[in-house]
Design an enzyme around this catalytic site. Structure first.
Site: not given
Length: 274
Positions: A48, A106
């Protein structure tokens, strides 16, 4: 008060703040505001690019670190054991904390050495860098394989889940193994706002379609939702959705909506039907 989910491996607030696409000062302010409104669960990831900002927001909130459930994630290109460890350590440094409450893989990588990656993930927990570990975006067969290996004490699965995408095979595995299931994109990227069915249910309850979408997820067992909002009003409304109870008529109407609308499907995604 945010509702809490307790499993054998973790205690997690059922509504958290997603931070994907929040950056810099905006991200810090959003995290600080959310904690001020009562959020105690913040979700971020190395990919992110906002971990420093998220950490700054937590620090600025004045709430003790131990009271915040903090999740971060290791990107799919960093799943070799040494790389996974280095990624987790770098995330914690950026976040300004000695540990995360939950560290995820992830995305799975094609051809990954699952056993080696899970061994490295488990070591993060053993060494105190993570209070719990989990995986994101694993299809049913891969999740079952990971659980059957019994290498890492997987506490949570995070996947896309909303009123247009209900993943029953994954949900059933989570129930069977006492895993939390965290729903990302829980309001279907705000598409629920334009849905006549969701609008009608919202009007009936004096709520918003987004709140109805979150309330529907809260009606599912062992489920956590992490809606993203950088706006104070949106954060308050999302948190308030925990107090909205849908009736049988509402649940039947939502059940009739299509449940195969996948909104997140990058070119490196696994075979979802596997």
């Amino acid at each position: 008060m945010t509702p809490i989910l307790e499993t054998n491996l973790l205690t997690i607030p059922r509504i958290g703040l997603g931070t994907w696409q929040l950056r810099g000062a905006e991200a810090s302010a959003a995290v600080e505001d959310a904690i001020g409104f009562g959020y105690r669960h913040i979700d971020t990831a190395a990919m992110y690019g906002n971990e420093e900002a998220v950490g700054a927001g937590i620090a600025a909130s004045g709430i003790r670190r131990e009271e915040i459930f903090l999740t971060t994630k290791v990107w799919w290109t960093e799943l070799a054991p040494d790389a996974l460890r280095a990624s987790a350590e770098a995330s914690l440094k950026r976040l300004g904390t000695p540990y995360a409450d939950l560290i995820h893989i992830h995305w799975p990588a094609k051809g990954m050495d699952l056993a080696a990656s899970l061994t490295a993930l488990a070591q993060l927990r053993t060494d105190g860098l993570a209070r719990a570990v989990g995986v994101c975006n694993f299809p049913p067969s891969l999740l079952k394989q990971a659980l059957d290996l019994r290498i890492a004490p997987i506490a949570c699965l995070q996947v896309e889940c909303h009123v247009y995408l209900w993943q029953e095979k994954l949900a059933a595995l989570c129930r069977e193994h006492d895993l939390a299931l965290t729903a990302y994109s829980p309001v279907a990227k705000a598409q629920v706002n334009d849905d006549p069915v969701m609008q009608a249910i919202a009007k009936k309850h004096g709520a918003t379609p987004v709140q109805v979408a979150i309330a529907w997820l809260m009606a599912q067992p062992k489920l956590v939702a992490i809606p993203k909002s950088g706006r104070a009003q949106g954060q308050k409304e999302n948190l308030a959705a925990a107090s909205l109870t849908l009736d049988a008529e509402d649940l039947t109407a939502i059940a009739a909506l299509p449940k195969d609308r996948r909104l997140v499907n990058p070119d490196f995604a696994p075979e979802w039907a596997a």
